[in-house]
Design a protein around this motif. Structure first.
Motif, PDB file in Angstrom:
ATOM      1  N   VAL A 125       0.850  -1.196   0.000  1.00 54.54           N
ATOM      2  CA  VAL A 125       0.000   0.000   0.000  1.00 54.54           C
ATOM      3  C   VAL A 125       0.885   1.245   0.000  1.00 54.54           C
ATOM      4  N   ALA A 126       0.659   2.108  -0.957  1.00 53.99           N
ATOM      5  CA  ALA A 126       1.347   3.400  -0.990  1.00 53.99           C
ATOM      6  C   ALA A 126       0.449   4.433  -0.319  1.00 53.99           C
ATOM      7  N   PHE A 127       0.991   5.137   0.645  1.00 56.78           N
ATOM      8  CA  PHE A 127       0.258   6.228   1.287  1.00 56.78           C
ATOM      9  C   PHE A 127       0.910   7.505   0.776  1.00 56.78           C
ATOM     10  N   VAL A 128       0.235   8.160  -0.184  1.00 58.52           N
ATOM     11  CA  VAL A 128       0.873   9.212  -0.976  1.00 58.52           C
ATOM     12  C   VAL A 128       0.514  10.594  -0.459  1.00 58.52           C
ATOM     13  N   SER A 129       1.535  11.370  -0.216  1.00 54.27           N
ATOM     14  CA  SER A 129       1.383  12.778   0.147  1.00 54.27           C
ATOM     15  C   SER A 129       1.761  13.617  -1.061  1.00 54.27           C
ATOM     16  N   SER A 130       0.834  14.505  -1.459  1.00 51.52           N
ATOM     17  CA  SER A 130       1.096  15.387  -2.602  1.00 51.52           C
ATOM     18  C   SER A 130       0.562  16.773  -2.282  1.00 51.52           C
TER      19      SER A 130
ATOM     20  N   THR B 146       5.826   2.615  -9.319  1.00 53.29           N
ATOM     21  CA  THR B 146       4.626   2.869 -10.105  1.00 53.29           C
ATOM     22  C   THR B 146       3.442   3.123  -9.179  1.00 53.29           C
ATOM     23  N   LEU B 147       2.570   3.971  -9.641  1.00 52.09           N
ATOM     24  CA  LEU B 147       1.375   4.317  -8.887  1.00 52.09           C
ATOM     25  C   LEU B 147       0.254   4.562  -9.892  1.00 52.09           C
ATOM     26  N   ALA B 148      -0.829   3.796  -9.791  1.00 49.84           N
ATOM     27  CA  ALA B 148      -1.945   3.957 -10.721  1.00 49.84           C
ATOM     28  C   ALA B 148      -3.066   4.743 -10.054  1.00 49.84           C
ATOM     29  N   CYS B 149      -3.470   5.827 -10.676  1.00 55.66           N
ATOM     30  CA  CYS B 149      -4.523   6.694 -10.159  1.00 55.66           C
ATOM     31  C   CYS B 149      -5.763   6.536 -11.029  1.00 55.66           C
ATOM     32  N   LEU B 150      -6.776   5.862 -10.508  1.00 53.61           N
ATOM     33  CA  LEU B 150      -7.989   5.595 -11.289  1.00 53.61           C
ATOM     34  C   LEU B 150      -8.796   6.873 -11.494  1.00 53.61           C
ATOM     35  N   SER B 151      -9.304   7.055 -12.702  1.00 57.29           N
ATOM     36  CA  SER B 151     -10.019   8.286 -13.032  1.00 57.29           C
ATOM     37  C   SER B 151     -11.371   8.402 -12.350  1.00 57.29           C
ATOM     38  N   ASN B 152     -11.938   7.274 -11.894  1.00 58.60           N
ATOM     39  CA  ASN B 152     -13.244   7.332 -11.222  1.00 58.60           C
ATOM     40  C   ASN B 152     -13.118   7.491  -9.715  1.00 58.60           C
TER      41      ASN B 152
ATOM     42  N   GLU C 245      -2.969  20.457   0.194  1.00 64.50           N
ATOM     43  CA  GLU C 245      -2.269  19.194   0.467  1.00 64.50           C
ATOM     44  C   GLU C 245      -3.234  18.019   0.431  1.00 64.50           C
ATOM     45  N   ASN C 246      -2.768  16.912  -0.124  1.00 68.83           N
ATOM     46  CA  ASN C 246      -3.585  15.710  -0.259  1.00 68.83           C
ATOM     47  C   ASN C 246      -2.834  14.510   0.305  1.00 68.83           C
ATOM     48  N   LEU C 247      -3.589  13.608   0.913  1.00 69.88           N
ATOM     49  CA  LEU C 247      -3.021  12.402   1.503  1.00 69.88           C
ATOM     50  C   LEU C 247      -3.968  11.258   1.176  1.00 69.88           C
ATOM     51  N   ALA C 248      -3.491  10.227   0.489  1.00 71.94           N
ATOM     52  CA  ALA C 248      -4.391   9.170   0.033  1.00 71.94           C
ATOM     53  C   ALA C 248      -3.670   7.823  -0.069  1.00 71.94           C
ATOM     54  N   PRO C 249      -4.355   6.725   0.316  1.00 69.24           N
ATOM     55  CA  PRO C 249      -3.766   5.387   0.182  1.00 69.24           C
ATOM     56  C   PRO C 249      -4.047   4.785  -1.192  1.00 69.24           C
ATOM     57  N   PHE C 250      -3.072   4.050  -1.726  1.00 68.34           N
ATOM     58  CA  PHE C 250      -3.195   3.389  -3.029  1.00 68.34           C
ATOM     59  C   PHE C 250      -2.636   1.976  -2.938  1.00 68.34           C
ATOM     60  N   SER C 251      -3.416   0.997  -3.388  1.00 71.05           N
ATOM     61  CA  SER C 251      -2.870  -0.365  -3.453  1.00 71.05           C
ATOM     62  C   SER C 251      -2.479  -0.751  -4.870  1.00 71.05           C
ATOM     63  N   TRP C 252      -2.703   0.153  -5.836  1.00 70.91           N
ATOM     64  CA  TRP C 252      -2.215  -0.064  -7.198  1.00 70.91           C
ATOM     65  C   TRP C 252      -0.819   0.550  -7.258  1.00 70.91           C
ATOM     66  N   PHE C 253       0.133  -0.141  -6.633  1.00 70.60           N
ATOM     67  CA  PHE C 253       1.448   0.448  -6.381  1.00 70.60           C
ATOM     68  C   PHE C 253       2.492  -0.659  -6.308  1.00 70.60           C
TER      69      PHE C 253
ATOM     70  N   VAL D 184       1.521  -3.185   6.418  1.00 70.74           N
ATOM     71  CA  VAL D 184       0.233  -3.808   6.115  1.00 70.74           C
ATOM     72  C   VAL D 184       0.163  -4.098   4.620  1.00 70.74           C
ATOM     73  N   GLY D 185      -0.626  -5.100   4.264  1.00 71.46           N
ATOM     74  CA  GLY D 185      -0.848  -5.443   2.861  1.00 71.46           C
ATOM     75  C   GLY D 185      -2.329  -5.331   2.552  1.00 71.46           C
ATOM     76  N   ARG D 186      -2.656  -5.177   1.300  1.00 74.18           N
ATOM     77  CA  ARG D 186      -4.051  -5.022   0.883  1.00 74.18           C
ATOM     78  C   ARG D 186      -4.545  -6.312   0.270  1.00 74.18           C
ATOM     79  N   LEU D 187      -5.752  -6.708   0.647  1.00 77.17           N
ATOM     80  CA  LEU D 187      -6.420  -7.870   0.087  1.00 77.17           C
ATOM     81  C   LEU D 187      -7.641  -7.394  -0.700  1.00 77.17           C
ATOM     82  N   GLY D 188      -8.568  -8.301  -1.004  1.00 77.20           N
ATOM     83  CA  GLY D 188      -9.781  -7.915  -1.697  1.00 77.20           C
ATOM     84  C   GLY D 188     -10.783  -7.258  -0.765  1.00 77.20           C
TER      85      GLY D 188
END
Length: 273
Positions: free
Chosen positions: A77-82, A108-114, A89-97, A235-239
């Protein structure tokens, strides 16, 4: 039977150390089939139930998403600060990483458009170029998870999560002080991923060049300067809404042809007289 999404659950047992065990089949020799062990035989019995094959060009995206995130596990899980161009400021978790390559070090980090938080993150990274990836550990998973809230643009997730900003070396985006392993990155490339049927952009793939690695000294292992997984407690991400922890593992040596080549060639020759 209670599930991870139920309420009748035992209390969480924090990871106290990382334990190594034997590999699942330590007596296995090259060329032996999976069914030569009791566990492998039982595993292959499952094939008798048949297969479900999904045609991704015909299935609903929601179903494909559910299947992929439950089958490709566990995911880091990527916890991204931008930070945006106008300072939000934005803070968001991503498991497409994940990692992409070493030289240069790219993630790599995938940001879904929806996804609103994903769109905010992609916009911020493309405009200001810098961001941090903060690995999430067990003691603050609830705080990180709350950052996935669909807050309107301009509302920072920092105060509502209770997490603490720490300065980065080069980029404007802050590090998460509570994270013991942080990647400070700058944008290497942003790739717009298009749906092949509609040509609409469905995701933005961010390639981030790792400029600095921040490691808290107490999670560094005793040898080699690498991270001790039992101390990092990542931590890891599951379904679904499920997460996992890392507390046990085993070692498998990588085979070398110089050690096994002659025996492999002999076995191939014997099976093809």
């Amino acid at each position: 039977m209670a599930t991870s999404e139920g309420s009748n659950l035992p209390p969480f047992s924090p990871t106290t150390e990382f334990t190594f065990t034997e590999s699942p089949n330590p007596g296995w020799k090259h060329g032996q089939s999976v069914e030569t062990t009791p566990e492998g035989q039982a595993w292959m019995e499952g094939e008798k139930a048949g297969w479900t094959v999904l045609d991704t060009s015909k299935e609903e995206m929601r179903k494909i998403y559910s299947v992929l995130v439950s089958g490709i596990v566990p995911r880091p899980v990527a916890f991204v600060s931008s930070i945006s161009e106008d300072g939000f400021e934005n803070l968001a978790p991503f498991s497409w990483f994940n990692q992409a390559c070493l030289n240069p070090p790219i993630i790599t980090l995938a940001c879904l458009s929806n996804s609103k938080s994903a769109k905010d993150t992609a916009r911020n990274i493309k405009s200001t170029k810098g961001f941090t990836v903060n690995i999430i550990s067990e003691p603050w998973i609830e705080q990180a998870n709350f950052a996935s809230i669909d807050a309107p643009y301009g509302i920072s997730e920092w105060p509502i999560t209770g997490l603490t900003k720490a300065p980065s070396v080069q980029v404007k985006a802050a590090r998460v002080k509570e994270s013991a392993f942080v990647l400070e990155c700058e944008l290497y490339q942003a790739v717009e991923i298009k749906n092949p049927q509609t040509d609409a952009v469905s995701s933005t793939l961010i390639l981030g060049l790792v400029k600095y690695i921040h490691m808290r000294n107490d999670v560094i292992g005793p040898t080699g300067g690498t991270i001790d997984p039992g101390k990092l407690k990542a931590v890891g991400r599951l379904g679904g809404l499920n997460y996992s922890k890392v507390s046990e593992g085993y070692t498998l040596e990588r085979p070398a042809w110089k050690d096994f080549g002659d025996k492999i060639l002999e076995s191939i020759s014997a099976s093809n007289p």
